[in-house]
Design a protein around this motif. Structure first.
Motif, PDB file in Angstrom:
ATOM      1  N   PHE A   1      36.831  48.053  32.247  1.00 12.57           N
ATOM      2  CA  PHE A   1      35.544  47.712  32.851  1.00 12.57           C
ATOM      3  C   PHE A   1      35.416  48.353  34.225  1.00 12.57           C
ATOM      4  O   PHE A   1      34.336  48.830  34.594  1.00 12.57           O
ATOM      5  CB  PHE A   1      35.393  46.195  32.991  1.00 12.57           C
ATOM      6  CG  PHE A   1      34.231  45.805  33.876  1.00 12.57           C
ATOM      7  CD1 PHE A   1      32.928  45.913  33.441  1.00 12.57           C
ATOM      8  CD2 PHE A   1      34.458  45.370  35.188  1.00 12.57           C
ATOM      9  CE1 PHE A   1      31.860  45.583  34.262  1.00 12.57           C
ATOM     10  CE2 PHE A   1      33.400  45.035  36.010  1.00 12.57           C
ATOM     11  CZ  PHE A   1      32.097  45.138  35.544  1.00 12.57           C
ATOM     12  N   ASP A   2      36.485  48.366  34.990  1.00 12.08           N
ATOM     13  CA  ASP A   2      36.415  48.975  36.321  1.00 12.08           C
ATOM     14  C   ASP A   2      36.037  50.449  36.237  1.00 12.08           C
ATOM     15  O   ASP A   2      35.319  50.963  37.096  1.00 12.08           O
ATOM     16  CB  ASP A   2      37.752  48.804  37.054  1.00 12.08           C
ATOM     17  CG  ASP A   2      38.036  47.347  37.405  1.00 12.08           C
ATOM     18  OD1 ASP A   2      37.087  46.637  37.746  1.00 12.08           O
ATOM     19  OD2 ASP A   2      39.198  46.933  37.303  1.00 12.08           O
ATOM     20  N   ASP A   3      36.512  51.150  35.191  1.00  7.51           N
ATOM     21  CA  ASP A   3      36.094  52.538  34.984  1.00  7.51           C
ATOM     22  C   ASP A   3      34.592  52.614  34.728  1.00  7.51           C
ATOM     23  O   ASP A   3      33.894  53.473  35.282  1.00  7.51           O
ATOM     24  CB  ASP A   3      36.841  53.155  33.796  1.00  7.51           C
ATOM     25  CG  ASP A   3      38.330  53.306  34.042  1.00  7.51           C
ATOM     26  OD1 ASP A   3      38.713  53.680  35.167  1.00  7.51           O
ATOM     27  OD2 ASP A   3      39.110  53.048  33.106  1.00  7.51           O
ATOM     28  N   CYS A   4      34.105  51.719  33.878  1.00 10.07           N
ATOM     29  CA  CYS A   4      32.670  51.689  33.575  1.00 10.07           C
ATOM     30  C   CYS A   4      31.856  51.385  34.835  1.00 10.07           C
ATOM     31  O   CYS A   4      30.832  52.026  35.105  1.00 10.07           O
ATOM     32  CB  CYS A   4      32.376  50.642  32.509  1.00 10.07           C
ATOM     33  SG  CYS A   4      33.174  50.934  30.910  1.00 10.07           S
ATOM     34  N   ASN A  21      41.389  34.874  34.989  1.00 10.75           N
ATOM     35  CA  ASN A  21      42.418  35.106  33.986  1.00 10.75           C
ATOM     36  C   ASN A  21      43.622  35.793  34.647  1.00 10.75           C
ATOM     37  O   ASN A  21      43.822  35.661  35.851  1.00 10.75           O
ATOM     38  CB  ASN A  21      41.844  35.892  32.798  1.00 10.75           C
ATOM     39  CG  ASN A  21      41.226  37.225  33.214  1.00 10.75           C
ATOM     40  OD1 ASN A  21      41.582  37.801  34.240  1.00 10.75           O
ATOM     41  ND2 ASN A  21      40.315  37.720  32.401  1.00 10.75           N
ATOM     42  N   ALA A  22      44.394  36.542  33.881  1.00 11.97           N
ATOM     43  CA  ALA A  22      45.592  37.169  34.442  1.00 11.97           C
ATOM     44  C   ALA A  22      45.270  38.269  35.449  1.00 11.97           C
ATOM     45  O   ALA A  22      46.164  38.718  36.177  1.00 11.97           O
ATOM     46  CB  ALA A  22      46.462  37.729  33.316  1.00 11.97           C
ATOM     47  N   ASN A  23      44.022  38.705  35.525  1.00 10.41           N
ATOM     48  CA  ASN A  23      43.599  39.632  36.569  1.00 10.41           C
ATOM     49  C   ASN A  23      43.432  38.823  37.855  1.00 10.41           C
ATOM     50  O   ASN A  23      42.414  38.174  38.078  1.00 10.41           O
ATOM     51  CB  ASN A  23      42.302  40.323  36.161  1.00 10.41           C
ATOM     52  CG  ASN A  23      42.497  41.258  34.991  1.00 10.41           C
ATOM     53  OD1 ASN A  23      42.948  42.376  35.159  1.00 10.41           O
ATOM     54  ND2 ASN A  23      42.188  40.770  33.779  1.00 10.41           N
ATOM     55  N   ASP A  24      44.463  38.844  38.678  1.00 10.06           N
ATOM     56  CA  ASP A  24      44.587  37.876  39.761  1.00 10.06           C
ATOM     57  C   ASP A  24      44.298  38.450  41.143  1.00 10.06           C
ATOM     58  O   ASP A  24      44.822  37.969  42.152  1.00 10.06           O
ATOM     59  CB  ASP A  24      45.977  37.240  39.748  1.00 10.06           C
ATOM     60  CG  ASP A  24      47.101  38.266  39.886  1.00 10.06           C
ATOM     61  OD1 ASP A  24      46.813  39.475  39.920  1.00 10.06           O
ATOM     62  OD2 ASP A  24      48.272  37.845  39.946  1.00 10.06           O
ATOM     63  N   THR A  25      43.455  39.477  41.225  1.00  9.46           N
ATOM     64  CA  THR A  25      43.086  40.027  42.534  1.00  9.46           C
ATOM     65  C   THR A  25      42.545  38.934  43.447  1.00  9.46           C
ATOM     66  O   THR A  25      42.929  38.834  44.625  1.00  9.46           O
ATOM     67  CB  THR A  25      42.029  41.131  42.366  1.00  9.46           C
ATOM     68  OG1 THR A  25      42.590  42.206  41.599  1.00  9.46           O
ATOM     69  CG2 THR A  25      41.562  41.664  43.704  1.00  9.46           C
ATOM     70  N   LEU A  26      41.639  38.110  42.935  1.00 10.50           N
ATOM     71  CA  LEU A  26      41.019  37.066  43.758  1.00 10.50           C
ATOM     72  C   LEU A  26      41.988  35.951  44.129  1.00 10.50           C
ATOM     73  O   LEU A  26      42.072  35.570  45.304  1.00 10.50           O
ATOM     74  CB  LEU A  26      39.789  36.498  43.051  1.00 10.50           C
ATOM     75  CG  LEU A  26      38.632  37.479  42.851  1.00 10.50           C
ATOM     76  CD1 LEU A  26      37.557  36.873  41.959  1.00 10.50           C
ATOM     77  CD2 LEU A  26      38.037  37.870  44.189  1.00 10.50           C
ATOM     78  N   ASP A  57      37.797  40.459  32.786  1.00 11.32           N
ATOM     79  CA  ASP A  57      38.829  41.483  32.989  1.00 11.32           C
ATOM     80  C   ASP A  57      38.352  42.479  34.037  1.00 11.32           C
ATOM     81  O   ASP A  57      37.891  43.593  33.736  1.00 11.32           O
ATOM     82  CB  ASP A  57      39.143  42.201  31.674  1.00 11.32           C
ATOM     83  CG  ASP A  57      39.938  41.341  30.706  1.00 11.32           C
ATOM     84  OD1 ASP A  57      40.383  40.258  31.115  1.00 11.32           O
ATOM     85  OD2 ASP A  57      40.095  41.755  29.541  1.00 11.32           O
ATOM     86  N   VAL A  58      38.480  42.090  35.285  1.00 12.88           N
ATOM     87  CA  VAL A  58      38.013  42.889  36.418  1.00 12.88           C
ATOM     88  C   VAL A  58      39.133  42.917  37.456  1.00 12.88           C
ATOM     89  O   VAL A  58      39.606  41.858  37.878  1.00 12.88           O
ATOM     90  CB  VAL A  58      36.727  42.297  37.038  1.00 12.88           C
ATOM     91  CG1 VAL A  58      36.249  43.163  38.203  1.00 12.88           C
ATOM     92  CG2 VAL A  58      35.629  42.157  35.988  1.00 12.88           C
ATOM     93  N   GLY A  59      39.526  44.110  37.863  1.00 11.56           N
ATOM     94  CA  GLY A  59      40.570  44.235  38.876  1.00 11.56           C
ATOM     95  C   GLY A  59      40.040  44.533  40.262  1.00 11.56           C
ATOM     96  O   GLY A  59      40.755  44.376  41.253  1.00 11.56           O
ATOM     97  N   ALA A  60      38.761  44.966  40.314  1.00 15.82           N
ATOM     98  CA  ALA A  60      38.148  45.319  41.605  1.00 15.82           C
ATOM     99  C   ALA A  60      36.733  44.737  41.642  1.00 15.82           C
ATOM    100  O   ALA A  60      35.753  45.446  41.433  1.00 15.82           O
ATOM    101  CB  ALA A  60      38.108  46.832  41.782  1.00 15.82           C
ATOM    102  N   PRO A  61      36.601  43.440  41.892  1.00 14.47           N
ATOM    103  CA  PRO A  61      35.290  42.786  41.813  1.00 14.47           C
ATOM    104  C   PRO A  61      34.315  43.278  42.878  1.00 14.47           C
ATOM    105  O   PRO A  61      34.579  43.185  44.076  1.00 14.47           O
ATOM    106  CB  PRO A  61      35.621  41.301  42.004  1.00 14.47           C
ATOM    107  CG  PRO A  61      36.947  41.272  42.676  1.00 14.47           C
ATOM    108  CD  PRO A  61      37.677  42.483  42.207  1.00 14.47           C
TER     109      PRO A  61
END
Length: 429
Positions: free
Chosen positions: A185-188, A273-278, A301-305
């Protein structure tokens, strides 16, 4: 009211201009110059009436102000019920009763109606470019489908959405085209933001955004928080606290907007979820985007919100932000366990995203928290049948609107993770 960029490089901008632009010219996100305080503790009779009250200050100088009641009636034509769960003070705010069975239907419909009302007759078609991690694209597609003057290009990460979500992205045809990207998703999202930043491209092909970076997505979503909190306060005399499953932070920012505007909202806790940036950032680490991990709760599933820019804009510093918001990461094994036990424990069948919220609730109760909490149910569990049904042991009934989507044929096109490839697609459209 005027709107400014989170990056500070744009002069105050009218609502109509900011809405059409989507992304600010300096690459930042538009935010109101101020978040006005109004009476949101007194319940309104209907959700559209609450939405009108929330949005009126922002549209006071807009050409849309006289059309606001009609826009809200169209966007909020289905309810957002606050239902009790098993357990004192436990509630669920159901936001999945729209045409694509996800919370994003409300704001997508408002944005489409507002942009349609602002469209200049005989102007070239505008292409709405949207990145989706699962639900946004379908909501935007439904809202703009066959709407004169608009085309929609949906970018989604191939193989990283549920089969029914993918079908919901691909089943529209006409003025809507879905593109499957062999990435995250981050690529998109990066491709979309880059396309919107090209002034020469936008001069040749009018573009717009429908991701949560858009004001037309952010502000309307504050309405269902305000409506639920006011109704709860009128019944109980207590503030309602919200657990918000989130990935790109748009829905969480909307809850904060409602709170700051005066809705009787207590604490806000983000379920990730497991994407724990926040969770890492709010727990004290420096803000550091992470590579996206594929999970059962794929819409998060976002690593860079993107909306972290809005949150940081609204607080004096990161320490103040951390004192206001908390976030918890929930792994896939726990999501499965929560889905399996939710019918007996809470009285509901939960989608994977809602399950992250239920896990946070269970941890809060286990720590002795007795406040009134509402889990935000962001999507209908039938969209995740391959995950949910084996865990609960029975079929999940499919809502009529979702069934209609699934009955239509679906098709999509591949798209490389390449700015030039997207540029070529948009110019050809």
């Amino acid at each position: 009211m005027q709107f400014v960029s989170t990056r500070g490089g744009v002069a105050p901008t009218p609502f109509d201009t900011a809405l059409v632009a989507g992304l600010a010219p300096d690459g930042g996100l538009y935010v109101p110059e101020e978040l006005p305080r109004i009476d949101l503790a007194t319940p309104r009779a209907t959700l559209p009436a609450t939405a009108e009250a929330v949005l009126a200050p922002y549209l006071a100088a807009s050409t849309l102000r006289t059309q606001l009641p009609a826009l809200c009636a169209e966007a909020f034509a289905f309810d957002a019920p606050l239902r009790p769960l098993r357990g004192a003070g436990d509630h669920v705010l159901e936001l999945f009763h729209g045409p694509t069975a996800a919370f994003k239907d409300y704001a997508a419909r408002f944005l489409a109606a507002a942009l349609g009302a602002l469209r200049v007759p005989d102007a070239p078609d505008t292409t709405i470019v949207v990145a989706t991690s699962g639900d946004t694209g379908a909501a935007v597609a439904a809202a703009f489908h066959r709407r004169p003057g608009f085309r929609v290009a949906i970018l989604y990460p191939e193989g990283k959405v549920s089969p029914r979500q993918a079908h919901g992205l691909e089943c529209w045809g006409d003025n809507v085209q879905a593109y499957r990207v062999a990435g995250s998703f981050d690529d998109c999202q990066r491709l979309v933001k880059q396309a919107l930043s090209y002034t020469d491209l936008r001069a040749r092909r009018p573009l717009g955004s429908a991701n949560s970076i858009s004001l037309g997505r952010l502000l309307p979503q504050a309405a269902y928080y305000a409506h639920a909190a006011a109704a709860h306060f009128a019944r109980s005399g207590r503030a309602l606290h919200f657990i918000v499953p989130t990935g790109n932070l748009g829905n969480a920012c909307a809850a904060l907007v409602a709170q700051r505007m005066g809705a009787p909202i207590g604490g806000l806790h983000l379920a990730c979820n497991a994407n724990d940036t926040l969770p890492r950032f709010l727990d004290g680490a420096g803000y550091a985007p992470q590579p996206t991990r594929a999970t059962l709760a794929n819409a998060m599933d976002v690593g860079a919100p993107s909306n972290i820019e809005r949150l940081r804009h609204w607080f004096a510093d990161d320490d103040q932000l951390r004192r206001t918001l908390q976030a918890t990461s929930v792994d896939d094994a726990t999501i499965r366990e929560v889905i399996a036990t939710a019918p007996a424990r809470h009285g509901i069948v939960a989608c994977p995203h809602t399950a992250t919220g239920l896990e946070v609730l269970q941890r809060l109760r286990g720590s002795g928290d007795t406040r009134d909490w509402a889990i935000v149910a962001t999507a209908h569990p039938a969209k995740f049948d391959s995950i949910v049904e084996p865990l609960v042991g029975h079929a999940v009934a499919v809502p009529d609107a979702l069934a209609a989507c699934l009955a239509r044929p679906a098709q999509s096109r591949p798209l490389a993770i390449d700015d030039a490839a997207l540029r070529e697609v948009l110019l050809a459209g």
